[in-house]
Design an enzyme around this catalytic site. Structure first.
Site, PDB file in Angstrom:
ATOM      1  N   ARG A 160       0.826  -1.199   0.000  1.00 19.26           N
ATOM      2  CA  ARG A 160       0.000   0.000   0.000  1.00 19.26           C
ATOM      3  C   ARG A 160       0.862   1.251   0.000  1.00 19.26           C
ATOM      4  O   ARG A 160       1.777   1.398   0.799  1.00 19.26           O
ATOM      5  CB  ARG A 160      -0.911   0.000   1.237  1.00 19.26           C
ATOM      6  CG  ARG A 160      -1.598   1.310   1.506  1.00 19.26           C
ATOM      7  CD  ARG A 160      -3.069   1.271   1.264  1.00 19.26           C
ATOM      8  NE  ARG A 160      -3.658   2.579   1.394  1.00 19.26           N
ATOM      9  CZ  ARG A 160      -4.483   2.922   2.361  1.00 19.26           C
ATOM     10  NH1 ARG A 160      -4.849   2.045   3.259  1.00 19.26           N
ATOM     11  NH2 ARG A 160      -4.987   4.140   2.393  1.00 19.26           N
TER      12      ARG A 160
ATOM     13  N   ARG B  57      -6.063   1.614  -3.971  1.00 19.01           N
ATOM     14  CA  ARG B  57      -5.219   0.999  -2.951  1.00 19.01           C
ATOM     15  C   ARG B  57      -5.159  -0.511  -3.108  1.00 19.01           C
ATOM     16  O   ARG B  57      -6.154  -1.130  -3.488  1.00 19.01           O
ATOM     17  CB  ARG B  57      -5.698   1.387  -1.544  1.00 19.01           C
ATOM     18  CG  ARG B  57      -7.040   0.884  -1.211  1.00 19.01           C
ATOM     19  CD  ARG B  57      -8.066   1.874  -0.725  1.00 19.01           C
ATOM     20  NE  ARG B  57      -7.948   3.270  -0.941  1.00 19.01           N
ATOM     21  CZ  ARG B  57      -8.027   4.169   0.050  1.00 19.01           C
ATOM     22  NH1 ARG B  57      -8.194   3.780   1.287  1.00 19.01           N
ATOM     23  NH2 ARG B  57      -7.970   5.445  -0.206  1.00 19.01           N
TER      24      ARG B  57
ATOM     25  N   ASP C 170      -6.762  -2.043   2.090  1.00 14.48           N
ATOM     26  CA  ASP C 170      -7.090  -1.091   3.137  1.00 14.48           C
ATOM     27  C   ASP C 170      -7.712  -1.880   4.283  1.00 14.48           C
ATOM     28  O   ASP C 170      -8.612  -2.695   4.035  1.00 14.48           O
ATOM     29  CB  ASP C 170      -8.134  -0.141   2.531  1.00 14.48           C
ATOM     30  CG  ASP C 170      -8.332   1.116   3.311  1.00 14.48           C
ATOM     31  OD1 ASP C 170      -7.405   1.532   4.006  1.00 14.48           O
ATOM     32  OD2 ASP C 170      -9.424   1.690   3.205  1.00 14.48           O
TER      33      ASP C 170
ATOM     34  N   ASP D 262      -9.617  -1.195   7.774  1.00 15.15           N
ATOM     35  CA  ASP D 262     -10.198  -0.171   8.646  1.00 15.15           C
ATOM     36  C   ASP D 262     -10.817  -0.831   9.870  1.00 15.15           C
ATOM     37  O   ASP D 262     -11.728  -1.663   9.729  1.00 15.15           O
ATOM     38  CB  ASP D 262     -11.297   0.605   7.911  1.00 15.15           C
ATOM     39  CG  ASP D 262     -10.748   1.598   6.908  1.00 15.15           C
ATOM     40  OD1 ASP D 262      -9.606   2.061   7.097  1.00 15.15           O
ATOM     41  OD2 ASP D 262     -11.464   1.917   5.939  1.00 15.15           O
TER      42      ASP D 262
HETATM   43  O1  GSY Z   1     -12.061   3.560   3.197  1.00 19.49           O
HETATM   44  C1  GSY Z   1     -12.135   2.587   2.282  1.00 19.49           C
HETATM   45  C2  GSY Z   1     -11.594   2.971   0.935  1.00 19.49           C
HETATM   46  N1  GSY Z   1     -12.655   3.371   0.018  1.00 19.49           N
HETATM   47  C3  GSY Z   1     -13.583   2.588  -0.569  1.00 19.49           C
HETATM   48  C4  GSY Z   1     -13.865   1.208  -0.479  1.00 19.49           C
HETATM   49  O2  GSY Z   1     -13.223   0.406   0.229  1.00 19.49           O
HETATM   50  N2  GSY Z   1     -14.931   0.775  -1.237  1.00 19.49           N
HETATM   51  C5  GSY Z   1     -15.671   1.607  -2.014  1.00 19.49           C
HETATM   52  N3  GSY Z   1     -16.672   1.109  -2.713  1.00 19.49           N
HETATM   53  N4  GSY Z   1     -15.407   2.929  -2.098  1.00 19.49           N
HETATM   54  C6  GSY Z   1     -14.380   3.407  -1.379  1.00 19.49           C
HETATM   55  N5  GSY Z   1     -13.922   4.660  -1.297  1.00 19.49           N
HETATM   56  C7  GSY Z   1     -12.892   4.613  -0.457  1.00 19.49           C
HETATM   57  S1  GSY Z   1     -11.957   5.984  -0.006  1.00 19.49           S
END
Ligand code: GSY
Length: 169
Positions: free
Chosen positions: A83, A92, A95, A97
């Protein structure tokens, strides 16, 4: 041991491998027990929309790590899997979280729990509802499955169950 929910996402190929590798690396740690994992969902990007579709999922773990130690462990795995934080909200490899850490509420410079945007994100709530439908997010008086029902239909439709079609995917 503390019950924790973690959301995983990837939108750089091989997306599925990144998710599975991250789960393996988490599960290898003596301080973490993997309890449940949701299906994998293909999801439309939220926020910065000029990027590829994501694969998202949620896992439930038990851990003896503090929330801050768990953040460090998650960030180490993100680094190990390549990453790079180039564009904020951009593409990315993987990720991780932290969504919920027991019923804890905390806000530091590096970590806010519950995750501040989880209650409005279909790509988090739909997989979370699959493994913990009756869970209540601290600060909200509704279950996760009730929150999914309250999402705008367009948001829910952007989250579709996904399965790998061949071994290299
Ligand atoms: O925080 C997560 C990163 N992220 C995502 C994701 O994981 N999935 C979708 N569908 N949209 C996202 N936008 C972000 S920033």
């Amino acid at each position: 041991m503390t019950r924790v929910y973690i959301a995983l996402g990837s939108n750089i190929e091989p997306r599925y491998n990144y998710l599975m590798d991250a789960i393996l690396l988490l599960g290898e740690q003596e301080t973490i027990t993997l309890n449940k994992q949701s299906s994998v969902y293909e999801t439309k990007p939220v926020g910065y929309t000029e990027q590829a579709d994501f694969l998202n999922m949620v896992i439930e773990i038990d851990t003896s790590l503090s929330a801050s130690q768990l953040l460090v462990a998650c960030q180490a795995i993100e680094q190990q899997l390549g990453r790079k934080r180039e564009i904020r909200f951009g593409p990315r490899t993987v990720d991780l979280d932290i969504l919920l850490y027991r019923q804890k509420q905390m806000e530091t410079k590096r970590l806010t729990i519950p995750h501040p945007r989880m209650h409005e994100r279909a790509f988090v709530l739909v997989p979370l509802a699959e493994i913990a439908p009756d869970l209540k997010i601290t600060g909200f008086n509704r279950t996760v499955s009730e929150m999914v029902k309250d999402l705008p239909a367009a948001d829910r439709q952007g989250v579709v169950k996904w399965a790998p079609t061949d071994i290299s995917d």
